[in-house]
Design an enzyme around this catalytic site. Sequence first.
Site, PDB file in Angstrom:
ATOM      1  N   VAL A 170       0.816   5.897   6.576  1.00 53.57           N
ATOM      2  CA  VAL A 170       2.065   5.611   7.275  1.00 53.57           C
ATOM      3  C   VAL A 170       2.304   4.105   7.343  1.00 53.57           C
ATOM      4  O   VAL A 170       3.427   3.629   7.135  1.00 53.57           O
ATOM      5  CB  VAL A 170       2.053   6.232   8.683  1.00 53.57           C
ATOM      6  N   TYR A 171       1.245   3.347   7.600  1.00 53.98           N
ATOM      7  CA  TYR A 171       1.378   1.888   7.658  1.00 53.98           C
ATOM      8  C   TYR A 171       1.856   1.347   6.313  1.00 53.98           C
ATOM      9  O   TYR A 171       2.787   0.534   6.249  1.00 53.98           O
ATOM     10  CB  TYR A 171       0.035   1.273   8.027  1.00 53.98           C
ATOM     11  N   THR A 172       1.246   1.803   5.219  1.00 51.98           N
ATOM     12  CA  THR A 172       1.667   1.367   3.889  1.00 51.98           C
ATOM     13  C   THR A 172       3.131   1.691   3.649  1.00 51.98           C
ATOM     14  O   THR A 172       3.889   0.873   3.112  1.00 51.98           O
ATOM     15  CB  THR A 172       0.798   2.042   2.808  1.00 51.98           C
ATOM     16  N   ALA A 173       3.550   2.868   4.053  1.00 52.63           N
ATOM     17  CA  ALA A 173       4.933   3.290   3.839  1.00 52.63           C
ATOM     18  C   ALA A 173       5.914   2.417   4.616  1.00 52.63           C
ATOM     19  O   ALA A 173       7.005   2.118   4.120  1.00 52.63           O
ATOM     20  CB  ALA A 173       5.091   4.752   4.237  1.00 52.63           C
ATOM     21  N   THR A 174       5.544   2.002   5.834  1.00 53.21           N
ATOM     22  CA  THR A 174       6.465   1.163   6.608  1.00 53.21           C
ATOM     23  C   THR A 174       6.664  -0.189   5.928  1.00 53.21           C
ATOM     24  O   THR A 174       7.778  -0.732   5.918  1.00 53.21           O
ATOM     25  CB  THR A 174       5.951   0.943   8.041  1.00 53.21           C
TER      26      THR A 174
END
Length: 277
Positions: A170-174
């Site tokens: 999720v962090y990478t996607a943000t």
Amino acid sequence: MTDQTSTDQAAQTPATQTSARRERLALITGASSGIGQAFAQRLGAEGYNLIVVGRRRERLEELVATLPNVSVRPVVADLATNAGVQAVADICAAEELSLLVNNAGVAHYMPFTALPADKASELLRVKVVAPTLLMQAAVPGMVARGAGTIINVAGMVAFDGPAPAQGRAVYTATLAHLVALSQQLHQELEPQGVQVQVLCPGVVATEFHERQGIDLSAMPRMSAEDVVTASLRGLTLGEVVCAPGVERTDLLEAVFRADLAAFHAQSPQLAGRYRMS
């Protein structure tokens, strides 16, 4: 709030002082530590008046005390909440910002199936919703004035989607969201005088990972001050994607050319590998 007291300013009229402030006003989120604090220190030294946003009032007050020669307005707000985002968005809409730095961040590294919904929501609000809404509030004024700059702080993790990594989907996607959004906004807003940059440092020597319980003290890390130096220099170079630790810019350009090549290679016909034999 502190006020500039130089003899040059004393010689100015109130009207010219107000005009000067408006021309050099920056709002920085996540300003109480790390990269945000480094931006505040650098921009303050360059004569910007500042609006500094963070969750920790005592940290913001400490920052204000280190910047006696410019006007510094501390704003305590939690960008993981609707109220916090709205409060800062209202400021972005009301003030004549020349620079907006969307720096606030949170990580929550953990496997996707173990990531609690409230932590996933916090990640999305701080790194996706808040920057988007703050830009929506600030950009109309910048366009009307024909000038303005936006810096969105992401990270090189935005480019490691295919990498074998655990606990940061999720962090990478943000961060990838910030890269794509900034690139599109650059195309849309540059003709109207607004410059957009996405800042993608690697591992930086700040409290960020420590707050996640991750010890990176043994890893070589870039200083927050060097990250800010790269960002501001990148603006003068016209870089939309600023990668402070990447020496070969052709590597980034190859990524973006490949993205566009794949986009333009699409067809209304079903690709051969999906057709039934």
